[in-house]
Motif scaffolding. Sequence first.
Motif, short mmCIF file in Angstrom:
data_model
loop_
_atom_site.label_atom_id
_atom_site.label_comp_id
_atom_site.label_asym_id
_atom_site.label_seq_id
_atom_site.Cartn_x
_atom_site.Cartn_y
_atom_site.Cartn_z
N GLY A 194 -21.80 -96.09 -46.16
CA GLY A 194 -21.31 -95.20 -45.27
C GLY A 194 -20.45 -96.11 -44.50
N LEU A 195 -20.42 -97.50 -44.27
CA LEU A 195 -19.65 -98.25 -43.56
C LEU A 195 -18.24 -98.35 -44.31
CD1 LEU A 195 -21.77 -101.43 -42.56
CD2 LEU A 195 -21.00 -99.56 -40.88
N ILE A 196 -18.33 -98.21 -45.51
CA ILE A 196 -17.07 -98.12 -46.26
C ILE A 196 -16.42 -96.94 -46.27
CG2 ILE A 196 -16.32 -98.31 -48.80
CD1 ILE A 196 -18.45 -100.38 -49.48
N GLY A 197 -17.16 -95.65 -46.38
CA GLY A 197 -16.77 -94.39 -46.10
C GLY A 197 -16.05 -94.40 -44.74
N LEU A 198 -16.66 -94.83 -43.84
CA LEU A 198 -16.02 -94.67 -42.35
C LEU A 198 -14.80 -95.49 -42.50
CD1 LEU A 198 -19.14 -95.04 -40.13
CD2 LEU A 198 -17.62 -93.00 -40.63
#
Length: 131
Positions: free
Chosen positions: A15-19
């Motif tokens: 999720g952090l990478i995606g954001l």
Amino acid sequence: MTTKTKNSISWVLSGLIGLMLSASAIDKIMGSGHALQMSALFGLSARTYSLLGIIEILSVFLFLYPRTGILGTLLLSSYLGGAIATHLQHQQAIAFPAAIEVFVWITAIIRFPELSRRLTINSAENNLVTK
């Protein structure tokens, strides 16, 4: 570490990478002032930089979708490798794209055990493959 904990960690990291990468891609696609400044610095047209944003966001979607996660990992790795090369060519710092690439691979190793197994074939298995 339990499977549930490992899954939770992998999804938080994903999720952090995606954001982070989605924000970067949207910035490129929308053509913000910062994006236009970076494209000019790298000698790219606004249209080309926007296309890079589209490639980036498609790679992120493939990374986040479980069935295509490994393909997304490879595409993000390639994309970030190109970013590192571009930064080097224009005497820019490479720490940020390199750190994100390491972060992507750490997340992929945690998230996809089959990827980890393929990258760490032990010598006994290797001997069986060659015979």
